[in-house]
Motif scaffolding. Structure first.
Motif, PDB file in Angstrom:
ATOM      1  N   ARG A   6       0.821  -1.209   0.000  1.00 22.39           N
ATOM      2  CA  ARG A   6       0.000   0.000   0.000  1.00 22.39           C
ATOM      3  C   ARG A   6       0.856   1.260   0.000  1.00 22.39           C
ATOM      4  O   ARG A   6       0.480   2.284  -0.580  1.00 22.39           O
ATOM      5  N   THR A   7       2.011   1.180   0.639  1.00 21.53           N
ATOM      6  CA  THR A   7       2.921   2.330   0.650  1.00 21.53           C
ATOM      7  C   THR A   7       3.626   2.504  -0.681  1.00 21.53           C
ATOM      8  O   THR A   7       3.729   3.617  -1.215  1.00 21.53           O
ATOM      9  N   LEU A   8       4.121   1.411  -1.250  1.00 24.36           N
ATOM     10  CA  LEU A   8       5.015   1.499  -2.405  1.00 24.36           C
ATOM     11  C   LEU A   8       4.299   1.612  -3.749  1.00 24.36           C
ATOM     12  O   LEU A   8       4.795   2.299  -4.658  1.00 24.36           O
ATOM     13  N   LEU A   9       3.186   0.948  -3.899  1.00 28.58           N
ATOM     14  CA  LEU A   9       2.556   0.918  -5.227  1.00 28.58           C
ATOM     15  C   LEU A   9       2.212   2.310  -5.764  1.00 28.58           C
ATOM     16  O   LEU A   9       2.442   2.587  -6.956  1.00 28.58           O
TER      17      LEU A   9
ATOM     18  N   GLU B  83      10.989  11.238  -2.389  1.00 31.73           N
ATOM     19  CA  GLU B  83      10.716   9.861  -1.962  1.00 31.73           C
ATOM     20  C   GLU B  83      11.396   9.546  -0.643  1.00 31.73           C
ATOM     21  O   GLU B  83      10.841   8.818   0.198  1.00 31.73           O
ATOM     22  N   GLN B  84      12.588  10.056  -0.442  1.00 29.17           N
ATOM     23  CA  GLN B  84      13.286   9.816   0.817  1.00 29.17           C
ATOM     24  C   GLN B  84      12.486  10.338   2.013  1.00 29.17           C
ATOM     25  O   GLN B  84      12.349   9.673   3.036  1.00 29.17           O
ATOM     26  N   ILE B  85      11.942  11.529   1.879  1.00 29.76           N
ATOM     27  CA  ILE B  85      11.154  12.104   2.969  1.00 29.76           C
ATOM     28  C   ILE B  85       9.878  11.299   3.180  1.00 29.76           C
ATOM     29  O   ILE B  85       9.540  10.917   4.310  1.00 29.76           O
ATOM     30  N   LEU B  86       9.168  11.009   2.098  1.00 34.87           N
ATOM     31  CA  LEU B  86       7.895  10.301   2.216  1.00 34.87           C
ATOM     32  C   LEU B  86       8.082   8.900   2.786  1.00 34.87           C
ATOM     33  O   LEU B  86       7.391   8.505   3.743  1.00 34.87           O
ATOM     34  N   LEU B  87       9.013   8.121   2.230  1.00 34.46           N
ATOM     35  CA  LEU B  87       9.146   6.730   2.632  1.00 34.46           C
ATOM     36  C   LEU B  87       9.759   6.589   4.018  1.00 34.46           C
ATOM     37  O   LEU B  87       9.296   5.777   4.835  1.00 34.46           O
ATOM     38  N   ASN B  88      10.786   7.367   4.306  1.00 40.42           N
ATOM     39  CA  ASN B  88      11.385   7.259   5.640  1.00 40.42           C
ATOM     40  C   ASN B  88      10.432   7.757   6.719  1.00 40.42           C
ATOM     41  O   ASN B  88      10.390   7.208   7.824  1.00 40.42           O
ATOM     42  N   LYS B  89       9.645   8.763   6.411  1.00 43.27           N
ATOM     43  CA  LYS B  89       8.643   9.226   7.374  1.00 43.27           C
ATOM     44  C   LYS B  89       7.617   8.125   7.629  1.00 43.27           C
ATOM     45  O   LYS B  89       7.234   7.864   8.776  1.00 43.27           O
ATOM     46  N   THR B  90       7.194   7.464   6.574  1.00 42.49           N
ATOM     47  CA  THR B  90       6.224   6.376   6.712  1.00 42.49           C
ATOM     48  C   THR B  90       6.783   5.237   7.547  1.00 42.49           C
ATOM     49  O   THR B  90       6.102   4.687   8.417  1.00 42.49           O
ATOM     50  N   TYR B  91       8.038   4.878   7.287  1.00 47.15           N
ATOM     51  CA  TYR B  91       8.615   3.709   7.938  1.00 47.15           C
ATOM     52  C   TYR B  91       9.259   4.016   9.287  1.00 47.15           C
ATOM     53  O   TYR B  91       9.702   3.101   9.985  1.00 47.15           O
ATOM     54  N   GLY B  92       9.329   5.279   9.670  1.00 43.89           N
ATOM     55  CA  GLY B  92       9.917   5.615  10.956  1.00 43.89           C
ATOM     56  C   GLY B  92      11.426   5.534  10.965  1.00 43.89           C
ATOM     57  O   GLY B  92      12.053   5.428  12.025  1.00 43.89           O
ATOM     58  N   SER B  93      12.036   5.590   9.793  1.00 39.19           N
ATOM     59  CA  SER B  93      13.494   5.576   9.673  1.00 39.19           C
ATOM     60  C   SER B  93      13.978   6.982   9.338  1.00 39.19           C
ATOM     61  O   SER B  93      13.202   7.928   9.257  1.00 39.19           O
TER      62      SER B  93
ATOM     63  N   LYS C 176       3.802   6.566  -9.684  1.00 38.69           N
ATOM     64  CA  LYS C 176       4.328   7.906  -9.927  1.00 38.69           C
ATOM     65  C   LYS C 176       5.585   7.828 -10.817  1.00 38.69           C
ATOM     66  O   LYS C 176       5.761   8.621 -11.751  1.00 38.69           O
ATOM     67  N   PHE C 177       6.453   6.852 -10.522  1.00 37.58           N
ATOM     68  CA  PHE C 177       7.660   6.666 -11.328  1.00 37.58           C
ATOM     69  C   PHE C 177       7.299   6.284 -12.762  1.00 37.58           C
ATOM     70  O   PHE C 177       7.878   6.810 -13.720  1.00 37.58           O
ATOM     71  N   GLU C 178       6.330   5.393 -12.903  1.00 36.49           N
ATOM     72  CA  GLU C 178       5.920   4.979 -14.256  1.00 36.49           C
ATOM     73  C   GLU C 178       5.345   6.151 -15.040  1.00 36.49           C
ATOM     74  O   GLU C 178       5.627   6.312 -16.239  1.00 36.49           O
ATOM     75  N   LYS C 179       4.565   6.990 -14.382  1.00 39.43           N
ATOM     76  CA  LYS C 179       3.963   8.126 -15.066  1.00 39.43           C
ATOM     77  C   LYS C 179       5.020   9.099 -15.586  1.00 39.43           C
ATOM     78  O   LYS C 179       4.889   9.663 -16.673  1.00 39.43           O
ATOM     79  N   SER C 180       6.092   9.266 -14.813  1.00 43.64           N
ATOM     80  CA  SER C 180       7.115  10.240 -15.216  1.00 43.64           C
ATOM     81  C   SER C 180       8.146   9.672 -16.178  1.00 43.64           C
ATOM     82  O   SER C 180       8.793  10.426 -16.906  1.00 43.64           O
ATOM     83  N   THR C 181       8.304   8.341 -16.204  1.00 42.29           N
ATOM     84  CA  THR C 181       9.366   7.753 -17.030  1.00 42.29           C
ATOM     85  C   THR C 181       8.856   6.802 -18.097  1.00 42.29           C
ATOM     86  O   THR C 181       9.602   6.466 -19.031  1.00 42.29           O
ATOM     87  N   GLY C 182       7.639   6.308 -17.958  1.00 45.19           N
ATOM     88  CA  GLY C 182       7.151   5.281 -18.860  1.00 45.19           C
ATOM     89  C   GLY C 182       7.628   3.892 -18.515  1.00 45.19           C
ATOM     90  O   GLY C 182       7.356   2.931 -19.231  1.00 45.19           O
ATOM     91  N   ILE C 183       8.325   3.744 -17.387  1.00 44.51           N
ATOM     92  CA  ILE C 183       8.871   2.437 -16.984  1.00 44.51           C
ATOM     93  C   ILE C 183       7.979   1.835 -15.905  1.00 44.51           C
ATOM     94  O   ILE C 183       7.809   2.411 -14.829  1.00 44.51           O
ATOM     95  N   LYS C 184       7.433   0.680 -16.183  1.00 49.39           N
ATOM     96  CA  LYS C 184       6.610  -0.025 -15.206  1.00 49.39           C
ATOM     97  C   LYS C 184       7.504  -0.820 -14.259  1.00 49.39           C
ATOM     98  O   LYS C 184       8.472  -1.453 -14.687  1.00 49.39           O
TER      99      LYS C 184
ATOM    100  N   LEU D  22       6.510  -5.142  -8.607  1.00 43.90           N
ATOM    101  CA  LEU D  22       6.932  -5.166  -7.204  1.00 43.90           C
ATOM    102  C   LEU D  22       6.686  -6.526  -6.572  1.00 43.90           C
ATOM    103  O   LEU D  22       5.635  -7.132  -6.748  1.00 43.90           O
ATOM    104  N   GLU D  23       7.676  -6.988  -5.795  1.00 38.48           N
ATOM    105  CA  GLU D  23       7.466  -8.095  -4.864  1.00 38.48           C
ATOM    106  C   GLU D  23       8.073  -7.688  -3.525  1.00 38.48           C
ATOM    107  O   GLU D  23       9.241  -7.313  -3.458  1.00 38.48           O
TER     108      GLU D  23
END
Length: 439
Positions: A57-60, A348-358, A65-73, A76-77
């Motif tokens: 739910r966090t990463l997808l 992404e660093q701010i968003l993901l680390n804030k989410t994960y508490g790191s 967002k990455f796919e929209k900006s680059t065209g690269i799908k 994820l596992e």
């Protein structure tokens, strides 16, 4: 790496031949089809949140967002820590793995020795904005000294001592402990109140290693000689392991049942007012998943003999964290580099680390106000002043397995009431050392 996270399930030998078959998404031109533009990447993410589904739910949305900006799908596992190392090792021999993957930072040198991971030379670092964007302590756990790193820091963590405020108040403990003597005293007060002092996870091999490595540094031991040979039976290493197990055996401030606890199992006792303290890395999600509110727990730096961790004093945490790597035989190198740049960008660093508490290992992201909370400030300051990287040697993952298992055996002895002596600790560590590859 999180405590969380990770027990290597068997001793592994990393002097493995790297297969040349292609791995990851895309065709030889990086496209996955006739179009020459790169279209697909496969990404193995580590379990950072309270569940695999929570990570998805966090990463997808970020991958979209990455796919929209680059065209690269990005396919994820999210892989549980109990399976991750063996999955990676299988990929290094078969060549059938992802383009990009997360690894526990303590494994960097071990996986580097397989030859399977892309070296992060000046050119590759330049493609993601440069090596100097990253905090020095995080870069110290990206591979063997003197070689190009095998990984890039993604999430940074450190241990701290978390205490249950209600339990401390009920037991009349006025302030949280900062030395090991104070931990023992607080634990005994909690025992008098019918509670347990501090939680451990005796069957969590990686967590065992994290704790005894730090105690080893406090006793002047490194577990490896300067030339990389195992040194598990030094007086300092033996004293470190005995001190940790004695929390259950001699001091009796750890519940005997903790000898069987694996990843995250100590948290339930902490959240349910059964155990007063835990040494942990990322509380915001893991404590919340147990039903704890932020005001119910407090935090101080992990204990040291002096009580004053910092530069020039004593180590009080290993440099914990997650790195991101690229398989060297990816057929979509440009796309992989663009994805690593995206994941290590400030947003992404701010968003993901804030989410994960790191804490972000990227300097500019770390300066964000989100990482100024009391808990994250302790982690950030520990990483900056009083944390040490686990040995960056090819045999590090075997070290986690064999010494982590020795500590598990000693906890089982303590739980059963069998004496844990200097001699019995040295004997178990000697057995562990005999299982290491001969140089």
């Amino acid at each position: 790496m999180r405590t969380f996270r990770a027990a290597v399930t068997g001793a592994v030998t990393l002097s493995l031949a790297f297969a040349v078959t292609a791995c990851g998404g895309g065709t030889a031109d990086g496209s996955g089809g006739s179009d020459s533009r790169p279209r697909t990447l496969t990404y193995w993410a580590t379990n950072q949140g309270p569940s695999l589904e929570a990570d998805k739910r966090t990463l997808l949305p970020e991958l979209a967002k990455f796919e929209k900006s680059t065209g690269i799908k990005v396919e994820l596992e999210v892989i549980p820590w109990s399976d991750l190392l063996n999955r990676i090792l299988t990929a290094t021999t078969s060549g059938q793995g992802p383009d990009v993957l997360n690894i526990g930072n303590t494994w960097s040198a071990s996986l580097q020795s397989t030859g399977a991971l892309l070296p992060w030379d000046a050119k590759n670092f330049g493609a993601i904005g440069g090596k100097d964007r990253f905090v020095e302590s995080a870069l110290g756990s990206t591979g063997a000294p003197g070689q190009d790193p095998a990984a890039v820091p993604l999430y940074s963590m450190a241990y701290a001592l978390y205490y249950n405020k209600k339990m401390f108040a009920d037991a009349g403990i006025a302030k949280p402990p900062t030395t090991w003597d104070e931990v023992d005293a607080a634990g005994r007060r909690l025992r008098e109140d019918g509670k347990w002092g501090i939680g451990v996870e005796g069957s969590n091999l990686a967590n065992n290693i994290h704790q005894v490595f730090v105690l080893g540094k406090q006793h002047g031991a490194d577990f490896f000689t300067p030339d990389g040979k195992p040194d598990f039976t030094s007086d300092g290493a033996v004293a470190a392991v005995k001190q940790y197990v004695d929390l259950m055996g001699a001091s009796k401030i750890v519940a005997p049942g903790d000898a069987e606890y694996a990843q995250n199992q100590s948290l339930s006792d902490f959240a349910k007012n059964r155990t007063g303290m835990v040494l942990w890395q990322t509380p915001s999600q893991t404590f919340a998943a147990q039903g704890m509110k932020p005001e119910e727990w407090g935090v101080v730096p992990a204990p040291v003999p002096s009580g004053t961790p910092g530069s020039g004093t004593r180590t009080n945490s290993m440099v914990a964290g997650i790195n991101i790597s690229v398989f060297k035989n990816t057929r979509n190198l440009d796309g992989a580099l663009r994805f690593v740049k995206f994941m290590t960008g400030d947003e992404e660093q701010i968003l993901l680390n804030k989410t994960y508490g790191s804490v972000p290992p990227v300097k500019t992201a770390q300066a964000d106000a989100a990482f100024g909370t009391a808990s994250l400030a302790v982690i950030r300051d520990t990483l900056a002043t009083s944390a040490a990287a686990l040995p960056q040697v090819p045999e590090e993952s075997q070290f986690e397995t064999v010494v982590g298992t020795a500590v598990k055996k000693l906890f089982a002895d303590a739980a059963a009431g069998r004496p844990v002596t200097t001699e019995s600790v040295r004997a178990e560590l000697d057995k562990a050392q005999q299982q290491m590859p001969k140089k």
